[in-house]
Design a protein around this motif. Structure first.
Motif, PDB file in Angstrom:
ATOM      1  N   ALA A  17       0.875  -1.187   0.000  1.00  0.00           N
ATOM      2  CA  ALA A  17       0.000   0.000   0.000  1.00  0.00           C
ATOM      3  C   ALA A  17       0.903   1.226   0.000  1.00  0.00           C
ATOM      4  O   ALA A  17       1.799   1.324  -0.842  1.00  0.00           O
ATOM      5  N   SER A  18       0.738   2.117   0.951  1.00  0.00           N
ATOM      6  CA  SER A  18       1.576   3.324   1.009  1.00  0.00           C
ATOM      7  C   SER A  18       1.164   4.150   2.222  1.00  0.00           C
ATOM      8  O   SER A  18       0.032   4.035   2.715  1.00  0.00           O
ATOM      9  N   ILE A  19       2.070   5.038   2.648  1.00  0.00           N
ATOM     10  CA  ILE A  19       1.663   6.041   3.631  1.00  0.00           C
ATOM     11  C   ILE A  19       0.539   6.895   3.024  1.00  0.00           C
ATOM     12  O   ILE A  19      -0.307   7.436   3.758  1.00  0.00           O
ATOM     13  N   ALA A  20       0.489   6.933   1.686  1.00  0.00           N
ATOM     14  CA  ALA A  20      -0.598   7.647   0.991  1.00  0.00           C
ATOM     15  C   ALA A  20      -1.940   6.941   1.179  1.00  0.00           C
ATOM     16  O   ALA A  20      -2.982   7.508   0.855  1.00  0.00           O
ATOM     17  N   GLY A  21      -1.905   5.724   1.688  1.00  0.00           N
ATOM     18  CA  GLY A  21      -3.132   5.000   2.016  1.00  0.00           C
ATOM     19  C   GLY A  21      -3.548   5.202   3.463  1.00  0.00           C
ATOM     20  O   GLY A  21      -4.549   4.628   3.925  1.00  0.00           O
ATOM     21  N   VAL A  68      -3.609  11.711   3.509  1.00  0.00           N
ATOM     22  CA  VAL A  68      -3.690  12.387   2.206  1.00  0.00           C
ATOM     23  C   VAL A  68      -2.777  13.612   2.240  1.00  0.00           C
ATOM     24  O   VAL A  68      -2.620  14.243   3.285  1.00  0.00           O
ATOM     25  N   TYR A  69      -2.142  13.925   1.107  1.00  0.00           N
ATOM     26  CA  TYR A  69      -1.251  15.093   1.059  1.00  0.00           C
ATOM     27  C   TYR A  69      -1.599  15.943  -0.163  1.00  0.00           C
ATOM     28  O   TYR A  69      -2.262  15.461  -1.095  1.00  0.00           O
ATOM     29  N   PRO A  70      -1.161  17.205  -0.183  1.00  0.00           N
ATOM     30  CA  PRO A  70      -1.546  18.097  -1.287  1.00  0.00           C
ATOM     31  C   PRO A  70      -1.157  17.511  -2.643  1.00  0.00           C
ATOM     32  O   PRO A  70      -0.013  17.086  -2.846  1.00  0.00           O
ATOM     33  N   VAL A  74      -6.000  11.342  -6.086  1.00  0.00           N
ATOM     34  CA  VAL A  74      -6.457  10.040  -6.620  1.00  0.00           C
ATOM     35  C   VAL A  74      -5.474   8.920  -6.263  1.00  0.00           C
ATOM     36  O   VAL A  74      -5.881   7.798  -5.948  1.00  0.00           O
ATOM     37  N   TYR A  75      -4.169   9.228  -6.281  1.00  0.00           N
ATOM     38  CA  TYR A  75      -3.205   8.207  -5.834  1.00  0.00           C
ATOM     39  C   TYR A  75      -3.506   7.831  -4.385  1.00  0.00           C
ATOM     40  O   TYR A  75      -3.555   6.646  -4.042  1.00  0.00           O
ATOM     41  N   CYS A  76      -3.710   8.833  -3.526  1.00  0.00           N
ATOM     42  CA  CYS A  76      -4.016   8.550  -2.115  1.00  0.00           C
ATOM     43  C   CYS A  76      -5.298   7.727  -2.001  1.00  0.00           C
ATOM     44  O   CYS A  76      -5.366   6.775  -1.206  1.00  0.00           O
ATOM     45  N   PRO A  98       4.750   2.022   2.898  1.00  0.00           N
ATOM     46  CA  PRO A  98       6.003   2.782   2.940  1.00  0.00           C
ATOM     47  C   PRO A  98       5.801   4.269   2.687  1.00  0.00           C
ATOM     48  O   PRO A  98       4.890   4.684   1.969  1.00  0.00           O
ATOM     49  N   GLY A  99       6.726   5.049   3.242  1.00  0.00           N
ATOM     50  CA  GLY A  99       6.861   6.454   2.860  1.00  0.00           C
ATOM     51  C   GLY A  99       7.776   6.558   1.647  1.00  0.00           C
ATOM     52  O   GLY A  99       7.923   5.592   0.883  1.00  0.00           O
ATOM     53  N   ALA A 100       8.402   7.715   1.489  1.00  0.00           N
ATOM     54  CA  ALA A 100       9.151   7.997   0.261  1.00  0.00           C
ATOM     55  C   ALA A 100      10.341   7.050   0.078  1.00  0.00           C
ATOM     56  O   ALA A 100      11.209   6.955   0.940  1.00  0.00           O
ATOM     57  N   GLU A 114      11.872   3.824  -9.394  1.00  0.00           N
ATOM     58  CA  GLU A 114      11.410   4.494 -10.626  1.00  0.00           C
ATOM     59  C   GLU A 114      10.063   5.192 -10.405  1.00  0.00           C
ATOM     60  O   GLU A 114       9.498   5.793 -11.330  1.00  0.00           O
ATOM     61  N   PHE A 115       9.536   5.095  -9.179  1.00  0.00           N
ATOM     62  CA  PHE A 115       8.205   5.618  -8.863  1.00  0.00           C
ATOM     63  C   PHE A 115       8.014   7.074  -9.312  1.00  0.00           C
ATOM     64  O   PHE A 115       7.015   7.415  -9.952  1.00  0.00           O
ATOM     65  N   SER A 116       8.974   7.947  -8.950  1.00  0.00           N
ATOM     66  CA  SER A 116       8.774   9.378  -9.242  1.00  0.00           C
ATOM     67  C   SER A 116       9.008   9.707 -10.715  1.00  0.00           C
ATOM     68  O   SER A 116       8.391  10.630 -11.257  1.00  0.00           O
ATOM     69  N   VAL A 175       8.083   7.758 -13.064  1.00  0.00           N
ATOM     70  CA  VAL A 175       6.781   7.404 -13.656  1.00  0.00           C
ATOM     71  C   VAL A 175       5.760   8.484 -13.314  1.00  0.00           C
ATOM     72  O   VAL A 175       5.029   8.963 -14.176  1.00  0.00           O
ATOM     73  N   ARG A 176       5.749   8.891 -12.037  1.00  0.00           N
ATOM     74  CA  ARG A 176       4.750   9.886 -11.609  1.00  0.00           C
ATOM     75  C   ARG A 176       4.878  11.170 -12.408  1.00  0.00           C
ATOM     76  O   ARG A 176       3.889  11.768 -12.810  1.00  0.00           O
ATOM     77  N   PHE A 177       6.140  11.611 -12.630  1.00  0.00           N
ATOM     78  CA  PHE A 177       6.356  12.882 -13.336  1.00  0.00           C
ATOM     79  C   PHE A 177       6.651  12.672 -14.822  1.00  0.00           C
ATOM     80  O   PHE A 177       7.231  13.538 -15.475  1.00  0.00           O
TER      81      PHE A 177
HETATM   82  C1  8X3 Z   1       4.457   6.674  -2.461  1.00  0.00           C
HETATM   83  C2  8X3 Z   1       4.802   7.542  -1.304  1.00  0.00           C
HETATM   84  O1  8X3 Z   1       4.284   9.763  -0.176  1.00  0.00           O
HETATM   85  O2  8X3 Z   1       4.864   9.812  -2.539  1.00  0.00           O
HETATM   86  O3  8X3 Z   1       3.344   5.882  -2.176  1.00  0.00           O
HETATM   87  O4  8X3 Z   1       2.736   9.005  -1.837  1.00  0.00           O
HETATM   88  S1  8X3 Z   1       4.134   9.095  -1.490  1.00  0.00           S
END
Ligand code: 8X3
Ligand code: NDP
Length: 255
Positions: free
Chosen positions: A140-144, A147-149, A153-155, A184-186, A190-192, A194-196
């Motif tokens: 999952a994620s700390i985003a689960g 919620v952060y600014p 939708v990811y959260c 997990p937190g940050a 390759e996550f970021s 992909v995100r950006f």
């Molecule tokens: C990835 C961590 O904090 O960028 O799930 O959402 S965060």
């Protein structure tokens, strides 16, 4: 050790690190992802280093028919050894105010993180039931949790994963199946990128000025959770960089 772990999203990041971690401890693997050449290279690397066998299954978790075909293709002698599913494949696409969100980005996140996880779980759970025990580890994620600014939708998709971990635990307890949610937190993977959408500077800026988690931190945590005694389940693990107090509170050194 005859246990086999099926890991989704093993072509990069946490999934790839989990493949190394479990194989180095004698687990056989089924590794999955969309990038076939990476799966083939990882299989060769792991089989040359460790005395384990690795099956590769190339599929997109968003396509339920393909998921079912891939899981059905697992030979019966391998099926009977599958004791662990790591639902790791996932992604964030974009970050910004909800009213400026791009519908295709939303669909990619919901289809992958929520529906894909459901499709794979539905296909694999019968194997765990047949084998009389087992474990599902949902990444999952700390985003689960928070919620952060710009995370909207990811959260939401990761809050859904958190809820599904709780639901699976309830629905599968009578089958002796453990369910572990890892949040997990940050972590620098390759996550970021992909995100950006390939913007390397934007991705790098996520990890500047502090020590983020690395993929191995998550792999070691998943391995620890998978190797508790039969009577012990780690239900929910939040793992953060020491410098990250919450998704939006990072203690960064001066640059
Ligand atoms: C990835 C961590 O904090 O960028 O799930 O959402 S965060
Ligand atoms: P990476 O981008 O490094 O790896 C993501 C993996 O998911 C790749 O192997 C990719 O494989 C796979 N994947 C993505 N979409 C699909 C799809 N449609 N079908 C099949 N496989 C897919 O990211 P991480 O390792 O960081 O992310 C792994 C998980 O951890 C994700 O669920 C993410 O949300 C979560 N997470 C990440 C954090 C971080 O900060 N990095 C923190 C908290 C959670 P391929 O492209 O070959 O299909």
């Amino acid at each position: 050790m005859n246990s086999t772990a099926l890991i989704t999203g093993a072509t990069a990041g946490f999934g790839e690190a989990c493949a190394h971690e479990f194989a180095s401890n004698g687990w056989n693997l089924i590794i999955t992802g969309r990038r076939e050449e990476r799966l083939t290279a990882l299989k060769s690397e792991i089989e040359s280093k460790f005395d384990v066998s690795v099956l590769t299954l190339c599929f997109d978790v968003r396509d339920n028919d393909t998921v079912n075909k891939a899981i059905d293709s697992i030979p019966s002698d391998v099926r009977s050894q599958v004791h662990l599913l790591i639902n790791n494949a996932g992604l964030a696409v974009g970050k910004g105010p909800i009213d400026e969100g791009i519908i295709d980005d939303w669909e990619r996140m919901i289809d992958t993180n929520v529906k894909g996880l459901l499709y794979v779980s539905k296909a694999v759970i019968p194997m765990l039931k047949e084998n009389g025990s087992g474990q599902i580890i949902n990444i999952a994620s700390i985003a689960g949790k928070q919620v952060y600014p710009g995370g909207n939708v990811y959260c939401a998709s990761k809050h859904a994963v958190d809820a599904l971990s709780q639901a699976m635990r309830i629905d599968l307890v009578s089958h002796g199946i453990k369910v572990t949610n890892i949040a997990p937190g940050a972590a620098e993977t390759e996550f970021s990128i992909v995100r950006f959408k390939g913007d390397q500077n934007a991705a790098d800026s996520v990890y500047n000025g502090y020590q983020p988690l690395v993929a191995k931190d998550i792999a070691e945590t998943a391995y620890f959770a998978a190797t508790r005694p039969p009577h012990v389940t780690l239900n929910d693990i939040v793992i953060m960089p020491t410098a990250q107090a919450s998704p939006a509170v990072l203690y960064k050194s001066e640059v």
